[in-house]
Motif scaffolding. Structure first.
Motif, PDB file in Angstrom:
ATOM      1  N   PHE A  60     -26.819 -29.761 -33.060  1.00 41.34           N
ATOM      2  CA  PHE A  60     -26.952 -29.359 -34.333  1.00 41.34           C
ATOM      3  C   PHE A  60     -26.631 -27.743 -34.405  1.00 41.34           C
ATOM      4  O   PHE A  60     -26.012 -27.221 -35.525  1.00 41.34           O
ATOM      5  N   THR A  61     -26.961 -27.022 -33.496  1.00 41.83           N
ATOM      6  CA  THR A  61     -26.728 -25.428 -33.388  1.00 41.83           C
ATOM      7  C   THR A  61     -25.202 -25.313 -33.634  1.00 41.83           C
ATOM      8  O   THR A  61     -24.713 -24.374 -34.248  1.00 41.83           O
ATOM      9  N   ALA A  62     -24.475 -25.926 -32.564  1.00 45.74           N
ATOM     10  CA  ALA A  62     -22.886 -25.824 -32.451  1.00 45.74           C
ATOM     11  C   ALA A  62     -22.317 -26.280 -33.796  1.00 45.74           C
ATOM     12  O   ALA A  62     -21.422 -25.884 -34.197  1.00 45.74           O
ATOM     13  N   ILE A  63     -22.950 -27.616 -34.349  1.00 46.37           N
ATOM     14  CA  ILE A  63     -22.479 -28.030 -35.617  1.00 46.37           C
ATOM     15  C   ILE A  63     -22.557 -26.966 -36.782  1.00 46.37           C
ATOM     16  O   ILE A  63     -21.794 -26.778 -37.551  1.00 46.37           O
ATOM     17  N   ASN A  64     -23.819 -26.245 -36.779  1.00 50.75           N
ATOM     18  CA  ASN A  64     -23.789 -25.511 -38.002  1.00 50.75           C
ATOM     19  C   ASN A  64     -22.792 -24.023 -37.837  1.00 50.75           C
ATOM     20  O   ASN A  64     -22.573 -23.531 -38.833  1.00 50.75           O
ATOM     21  N   ALA A  65     -22.732 -23.809 -36.270  1.00 46.24           N
ATOM     22  CA  ALA A  65     -21.879 -22.486 -36.054  1.00 46.24           C
ATOM     23  C   ALA A  65     -20.565 -22.821 -36.543  1.00 46.24           C
ATOM     24  O   ALA A  65     -19.755 -21.946 -37.200  1.00 46.24           O
ATOM     25  N   VAL A  66     -19.871 -24.118 -36.002  1.00 45.64           N
ATOM     26  CA  VAL A  66     -18.533 -24.175 -36.711  1.00 45.64           C
ATOM     27  C   VAL A  66     -18.366 -24.172 -38.207  1.00 45.64           C
ATOM     28  O   VAL A  66     -17.276 -24.037 -38.741  1.00 45.64           O
ATOM     29  N   HIS A  67     -19.514 -24.808 -38.852  1.00 45.33           N
ATOM     30  CA  HIS A  67     -19.380 -25.080 -40.521  1.00 45.33           C
ATOM     31  C   HIS A  67     -19.203 -23.150 -40.886  1.00 45.33           C
ATOM     32  O   HIS A  67     -18.803 -22.919 -41.803  1.00 45.33           O
ATOM     33  N   SER A  68     -20.190 -22.693 -40.597  1.00 46.01           N
ATOM     34  CA  SER A  68     -20.426 -21.211 -40.866  1.00 46.01           C
ATOM     35  C   SER A  68     -19.213 -20.441 -40.387  1.00 46.01           C
ATOM     36  O   SER A  68     -18.809 -19.681 -41.492  1.00 46.01           O
ATOM     37  N   LEU A  69     -18.494 -20.596 -39.481  1.00 47.89           N
ATOM     38  CA  LEU A  69     -17.363 -19.708 -39.082  1.00 47.89           C
ATOM     39  C   LEU A  69     -15.996 -20.681 -39.734  1.00 47.89           C
ATOM     40  O   LEU A  69     -15.034 -20.097 -39.423  1.00 47.89           O
ATOM     41  N   ARG A  70     -16.125 -21.872 -39.905  1.00 43.51           N
ATOM     42  CA  ARG A  70     -15.049 -22.577 -40.368  1.00 43.51           C
ATOM     43  C   ARG A  70     -14.048 -22.750 -39.578  1.00 43.51           C
ATOM     44  O   ARG A  70     -12.971 -22.494 -39.651  1.00 43.51           O
ATOM     45  N   LEU A  71     -14.382 -23.271 -38.240  1.00 40.51           N
ATOM     46  CA  LEU A  71     -13.215 -23.306 -37.355  1.00 40.51           C
ATOM     47  C   LEU A  71     -12.464 -24.607 -37.226  1.00 40.51           C
ATOM     48  O   LEU A  71     -12.964 -25.457 -37.198  1.00 40.51           O
ATOM     49  N   PRO A  72     -11.389 -24.416 -37.809  1.00 43.07           N
ATOM     50  CA  PRO A  72     -10.414 -25.458 -37.872  1.00 43.07           C
ATOM     51  C   PRO A  72     -10.368 -26.451 -36.793  1.00 43.07           C
ATOM     52  O   PRO A  72     -10.034 -27.478 -36.710  1.00 43.07           O
ATOM     53  N   GLU A  73     -10.278 -25.758 -35.449  1.00 44.99           N
ATOM     54  CA  GLU A  73     -10.358 -26.294 -34.325  1.00 44.99           C
ATOM     55  C   GLU A  73     -11.362 -27.372 -34.003  1.00 44.99           C
ATOM     56  O   GLU A  73     -11.195 -28.260 -33.145  1.00 44.99           O
ATOM     57  N   ALA A  74     -12.455 -27.015 -34.818  1.00 46.58           N
ATOM     58  CA  ALA A  74     -13.811 -27.791 -34.767  1.00 46.58           C
ATOM     59  C   ALA A  74     -13.452 -29.330 -35.424  1.00 46.58           C
ATOM     60  O   ALA A  74     -14.238 -30.422 -35.021  1.00 46.58           O
ATOM     61  N   ALA A  75     -12.607 -29.475 -36.089  1.00 53.57           N
ATOM     62  CA  ALA A  75     -12.352 -30.778 -37.111  1.00 53.57           C
ATOM     63  C   ALA A  75     -12.374 -31.957 -36.212  1.00 53.57           C
ATOM     64  O   ALA A  75     -12.897 -33.005 -36.386  1.00 53.57           O
ATOM     65  N   ALA A  76     -11.568 -31.936 -35.264  1.00 59.43           N
ATOM     66  CA  ALA A  76     -11.067 -32.864 -34.284  1.00 59.43           C
ATOM     67  C   ALA A  76     -12.428 -33.510 -33.546  1.00 59.43           C
ATOM     68  O   ALA A  76     -12.712 -34.679 -33.419  1.00 59.43           O
ATOM     69  N   HIS A  77     -13.261 -32.506 -33.035  1.00 58.33           N
ATOM     70  CA  HIS A  77     -14.580 -32.761 -32.632  1.00 58.33           C
ATOM     71  C   HIS A  77     -15.496 -33.472 -33.618  1.00 58.33           C
ATOM     72  O   HIS A  77     -16.133 -34.476 -33.037  1.00 58.33           O
ATOM     73  N   LEU A  78     -15.581 -32.872 -34.816  1.00 58.30           N
ATOM     74  CA  LEU A  78     -16.639 -33.390 -35.766  1.00 58.30           C
ATOM     75  C   LEU A  78     -16.129 -34.880 -36.177  1.00 58.30           C
ATOM     76  O   LEU A  78     -17.096 -35.793 -36.356  1.00 58.30           O
ATOM     77  N   ILE A  79     -14.747 -35.107 -36.081  1.00 57.25           N
ATOM     78  CA  ILE A  79     -14.443 -36.424 -36.765  1.00 57.25           C
ATOM     79  C   ILE A  79     -14.613 -37.321 -35.797  1.00 57.25           C
ATOM     80  O   ILE A  79     -14.713 -38.548 -36.105  1.00 57.25           O
ATOM     81  N   ARG A  80     -14.816 -36.984 -34.465  1.00 56.39           N
ATOM     82  CA  ARG A  80     -15.123 -38.148 -33.410  1.00 56.39           C
ATOM     83  C   ARG A  80     -16.606 -38.621 -33.629  1.00 56.39           C
ATOM     84  O   ARG A  80     -16.966 -39.716 -33.503  1.00 56.39           O
ATOM     85  N   ILE A  81     -17.420 -37.590 -34.348  1.00 57.31           N
ATOM     86  CA  ILE A  81     -18.996 -38.028 -34.571  1.00 57.31           C
ATOM     87  C   ILE A  81     -19.021 -38.888 -36.101  1.00 57.31           C
ATOM     88  O   ILE A  81     -19.745 -39.813 -36.168  1.00 57.31           O
ATOM     89  N   SER A  82     -18.331 -38.402 -37.020  1.00 60.09           N
ATOM     90  CA  SER A  82     -18.546 -39.146 -38.402  1.00 60.09           C
ATOM     91  C   SER A  82     -17.524 -39.956 -38.965  1.00 60.09           C
ATOM     92  O   SER A  82     -17.741 -40.422 -39.792  1.00 60.09           O
TER      93      SER A  82
END
Length: 452
Positions: free
Chosen positions: A90-112
């Motif tokens: 959750f901490t990491a998800i909040n961090a990539v949201h706050s920073l709007r890290l585009p490279e995190a999209a592939a990671h998050l799509i695997r989850i949701s």
């Protein structure tokens, strides 16, 4: 001065009050240290490897606050979205949201899943937990939209480079020596459930009807000559593009019996390969390993026959224990085992025959030696009957040799097998890292749809 995180045993020895105090001190320490490359490296290491999840959580926060422009730090934060402890993720998800890290999209799509899907008003979904809710919110934030049509456009744009890379790596299969297996229903499973003199029990493999789409399958098992071309490609670089993600580090795909004079003729089926070798070869060849059902239909046709050529055993049509061991014909399990224990590095002198031998023993579709010569590896798990999904990287065979997830189905029998193992429906099994001189493989390839 180099900063080191507290080790897990030291933290575990503290009582609850002292533990909470140490965590509070740790948060101040990592924010008070100079932002050096050494500190960043220590925080990245802690994010991914520290045994105490609160330390991992603190490291994620510190990386996001102090090293948000560093590719290494961003990679560590993205990886932490998959942490097995919820609050680290959750901490990491909040961090990539706050920073709007585009490279995190592939990671998050695997989850949701894809945001263009779950953003649609009529999209069927169940109530979710904290992680899924945080992930959806983060994806909306990274893409900057909640409109499903706009999200679809942004997704296509975001992954265009990756899709182009995948497309450029795709290999068109060479079907010049493959046969077509038409789609439709076919019979699978055993036709008998008696034990017999070889103590065979097929009661767990009942007769059934399976429905498969059309596919191509190699006319013969993969030969040493063909496998050698794969090795040349692997050794020229880029082997990771074909490797299974779970493949052991440092693997070079060289068969165990590559220099064995009884098995190394270019026309012989390659042996001494494991499941990871065959998976990589199949991808290099533009195909995949057959499922158990695909293999069985290719060997059996649609009429439920016992052997590829029909229902009557004929020792002249397949390489079995009867033909590989001159003058031997074991009649039961005891005689078979007494023969096999005499096998040596030089006897029998000619265990296998060329992959295109026994043309009169062809299957209904023209595939050769689907009974005997060498067992053939499939992508099917022996116990679950689903596709193999290994997760053993970094472990030795002794650590997973009793795990059901580690065994794939073998089909067709081999040069040490009696006729009962050469039936089209017999199910053998093997550990996915084993490499035997009795085991080879062939590949299957998707058939183009009729209107293509």
């Amino acid at each position: 001065m180099h900063y080191e995180l507290p080790d897990a045993p030291a933290l575990a020895s503290l009582d609850n009050e002292a533990y909470a105090h140490r965590l509070s001190v740790l948060e101040k320490e990592v924010t008070g240290q100079p932002p050096t490359p050494e500190l960043e490296a220590e925080l990245c290491r802690g994010t991914g490897r520290h045994a105490d999840w609160n330390v991992r959580r603190i490291c994620v926060d510190a990386l996001a606050a102090r090293f948000a422009d560093s590719p290494e730090a961003r990679q560590a934060i993205c990886a932490a979205t998959h942490d097995d402890v919820d609050w680290v993720a959750f901490t990491a998800i909040n961090a990539v949201h706050s920073l709007r890290l585009p490279e995190a999209a592939a990671h998050l799509i695997r989850i949701s899943g894809w945001p263009s899907n779950f953003s649609r008003p009529a999209y069927a979904r169940k109530p979710v937990g904290c992680g899924a809710a945080l992930t959806k919110r983060a994806l909306w934030g990274i893409f900057g939209s909640r409109d499903p049509e706009e999200l679809r456009r942004l997704e296509d744009e975001h992954f265009a480079g990756l899709r182009a890379q995948v497309a450029s790596a795709r290999v068109e299969p060479d079907l010049s020596d493959a046969v077509l297996v038409p789609g439709g229903p076919s019979i699978a499973g055993a036709r008998i459930d008696e034990v017999g003199p070889f103590q065979m029990d097929d009661a767990d493999n009942p007769l059934r009807v399976v429905e498969l789409p059309s596919f191509h399958i190699d006319r013969t098992a993969v030969t040493n000559e063909r496998y050698g071309r794969f090795l040349d490609a692997v050794r020229s670089g880029g082997a990771e593009r074909w490797a299974h993600p779970d493949q052991p580090d440092g693997k070079d795909h060289t068969p165990a019996h590559w220099r064995d004079p009884r098995f190394d003729d270019p026309s012989f089926p390659v042996v001494g390969v494991d499941w990871y070798d065959t998976y990589a070869f199949a991808r290099w060849a533009g195909g995949r390993l057959p499922s158990e059902d695909e293999w069985e239909k290719a060997a059996r046709g649609t009429d439920g026959r016992r052997y590829p050529w029909g229902d009557t055993w004929d020792t002249e049509l397949a390489r079995s224990v009867e033909s590989a061991y001159p003058g031997e014909n074991p009649r039961d399990l005891d005689e078979l085992e007494a023969l096999l224990v005499r096998t040596s590095l030089v006897w029998p002198p000619e265990p296998v025959v060329p992959a295109d031998a026994h043309p009169r023993g062809a299957s209904p579709y023209g595939a050769l030696n689907m009974a005997g010569n060498v067992w053939e590896i499939t992508r099917t798990n022996f116990f679950t009957r689903q596709d193999m999904a290994p997760f053993f990287k970094g472990r030795t065979g002794v650590e997973f040799m009793n795990r059901p997830e580690a065994f794939h189905v073998l089909k067709g029998g081999t040069w040490t097998s009696p006729p009962v193992c050469l039936t089209t429906y017999y199910r053998g099994k093997d550990l996915l890292t084993d490499r035997h001189n009795e085991v080879g493989f062939r590949c299957v390839y998707d058939a183009a749809p009729p209107d293509a």
